[in-house]
Design a protein around this motif. Structure first.
Motif, PDB file in Angstrom:
ATOM      1  N   PRO A 197       3.003  40.830 -17.250  1.00 18.86           N
ATOM      2  CA  PRO A 197       4.064  40.764 -16.246  1.00 18.86           C
ATOM      3  C   PRO A 197       4.046  41.855 -15.181  1.00 18.86           C
ATOM      4  N   HIS A 198       3.754  43.120 -15.529  1.00 19.78           N
ATOM      5  CA  HIS A 198       3.864  44.192 -14.537  1.00 19.78           C
ATOM      6  C   HIS A 198       3.014  43.948 -13.286  1.00 19.78           C
ATOM      7  N   PRO A 199       1.688  43.751 -13.392  1.00 11.69           N
ATOM      8  CA  PRO A 199       0.914  43.479 -12.179  1.00 11.69           C
ATOM      9  C   PRO A 199       1.255  42.130 -11.561  1.00 11.69           C
ATOM     10  N   ALA A 200       1.644  41.165 -12.394  1.00  9.91           N
ATOM     11  CA  ALA A 200       2.053  39.865 -11.850  1.00  9.91           C
ATOM     12  C   ALA A 200       3.262  40.021 -10.943  1.00  9.91           C
ATOM     13  N   ILE A 201       4.236  40.825 -11.361  1.00  6.97           N
ATOM     14  CA  ILE A 201       5.439  41.063 -10.549  1.00  6.97           C
ATOM     15  C   ILE A 201       5.076  41.779  -9.250  1.00  6.97           C
ATOM     16  N   ILE A 202       4.170  42.749  -9.348  1.00  7.15           N
ATOM     17  CA  ILE A 202       3.722  43.459  -8.145  1.00  7.15           C
ATOM     18  C   ILE A 202       3.136  42.480  -7.135  1.00  7.15           C
ATOM     19  N   GLU A 203       2.301  41.553  -7.611  1.00 15.75           N
ATOM     20  CA  GLU A 203       1.680  40.569  -6.719  1.00 15.75           C
ATOM     21  C   GLU A 203       2.689  39.537  -6.220  1.00 15.75           C
ATOM     22  N   LEU A 204       3.553  39.084  -7.108  1.00 13.28           N
ATOM     23  CA  LEU A 204       4.519  38.050  -6.724  1.00 13.28           C
ATOM     24  C   LEU A 204       5.420  38.502  -5.580  1.00 13.28           C
ATOM     25  N   PHE A 205       5.837  39.764  -5.640  1.00 15.14           N
ATOM     26  CA  PHE A 205       6.847  40.232  -4.703  1.00 15.14           C
ATOM     27  C   PHE A 205       6.346  41.331  -3.781  1.00 15.14           C
ATOM     28  N   ASN A 206       5.017  41.510  -3.766  1.00 11.16           N
ATOM     29  CA  ASN A 206       4.381  42.462  -2.843  1.00 11.16           C
ATOM     30  C   ASN A 206       5.005  43.858  -2.961  1.00 11.16           C
ATOM     31  N   LEU A 207       5.057  44.362  -4.184  1.00  9.90           N
ATOM     32  CA  LEU A 207       5.684  45.650  -4.447  1.00  9.90           C
ATOM     33  C   LEU A 207       4.661  46.785  -4.374  1.00  9.90           C
ATOM     34  N   GLU A 208       5.126  47.965  -4.063  1.00  8.67           N
ATOM     35  CA  GLU A 208       4.265  49.152  -4.020  1.00  8.67           C
ATOM     36  C   GLU A 208       4.115  49.790  -5.399  1.00  8.67           C
ATOM     37  N   TYR A 209       5.069  49.516  -6.302  1.00  9.83           N
ATOM     38  CA  TYR A 209       5.039  50.120  -7.620  1.00  9.83           C
ATOM     39  C   TYR A 209       5.763  49.188  -8.585  1.00  9.83           C
ATOM     40  N   ARG A 210       5.395  49.272  -9.859  1.00  9.11           N
ATOM     41  CA  ARG A 210       6.007  48.391 -10.858  1.00  9.11           C
ATOM     42  C   ARG A 210       7.513  48.613 -10.942  1.00  9.11           C
ATOM     43  N   LEU A 211       8.219  47.566 -11.313  1.00 12.70           N
ATOM     44  CA  LEU A 211       9.654  47.677 -11.526  1.00 12.70           C
ATOM     45  C   LEU A 211       9.922  48.345 -12.868  1.00 12.70           C
TER      46      LEU A 211
END
Length: 217
Positions: free
Chosen positions: A109-123
């Motif tokens: 989930p962590h890298p998936a979330i980064i890619e899904l929402f174009n984040l700079e760092y994990r939530l």
């Protein structure tokens, strides 16, 4: 576990729960739902006796600076991993890895979330103090509810079971309830990645020989 179906550009979530199931129970639910694809947040292929799987090293190189490196999976640490046994049982039901009419994929989930929402760092919804975890869960829930702005489908929770999505709801959670809500959010992330994989909008890090992780493309 989350069960959903894509219809008219909407991902309808029919079931969402945090119960602990045996592998047999999980497989029965998959069969009863007639699932086309399955996304699992756990290592499905472990063949290395020690060290990291190559896919884990690659994820570390790509996402380590963003706080999303992998935990290590090997046969010394996990000689009979429940997730590997589940994957093998699913294969007997014709759910092959990555491709086919019915398929299974491994998701982190962590890298998936980064890619899904174009984040700079994990939530930070899994670690930190309670306030930080609650704030992270709210951010993840907000992103999921707004996925229609970034992805070719929106998310609709049907009679899927209770999941706290607003900050007011999340603030009422304590102890086990907070962890269960985290698990439900993880299940939704896996379901979203499964739908993207079905639509051909995913990429695979690693391979079925040594293990792999599927990400949104």
């Amino acid at each position: 576990m989350a069960l959903g179906r894509l219809h008219d550009n909407t991902l309808h979530v029919d079931y969402l729960g945090s119960e602990v199931f045996s592998n047999d129970e999980l497989c029965r639910k998959v069969q009863d739902y007639n699932a086309v694809g399955i996304a699992i947040d756990a290592p499905l292929i472990i063949r290395n006796q020690s060290g990291m799987r190559d896919c884990e090293r690659q994820i570390g190189k790509l996402y380590g600076a963003k706080g999303a490196s992998c935990h290590t999976a090997n046969l010394t640490l996990f000689p009979k991993a429940t997730s590997v046994l589940l994957s093998q049982q699913l294969q007997t039901m014709n759910y092959e890895h990555i491709v086919g009419n019915q398929w299974q994929i491994e998701v982190y989930p962590h890298p998936a979330i980064i890619e899904l929402f174009n984040l700079e760092y994990r939530l930070a919804y899994k670690k930190g103090n309670v306030a930080e975890r609650k704030a992270g869960q709210f951010l993840l829930a907000s992103h999921l509810l707004a996925i229609g702005k970034r992805l070719p489908f929106s998310l609709q929770l049907c009679n899927a079971g209770s999941v706290a999505l607003t900050i007011a709801e999340i603030n009422t959670l304590r102890g086990v309830q907070l962890k269960q809500n985290e698990d439900k959010l993880d299940a939704l992330v896996c379901l979203v990645v499964a739908v993207l994989h079905y639509l051909g909008k995913s990429r695979t890090i690693g391979d079925i020989l040594g293990g792999y992780i599927t990400l949104p493309s």
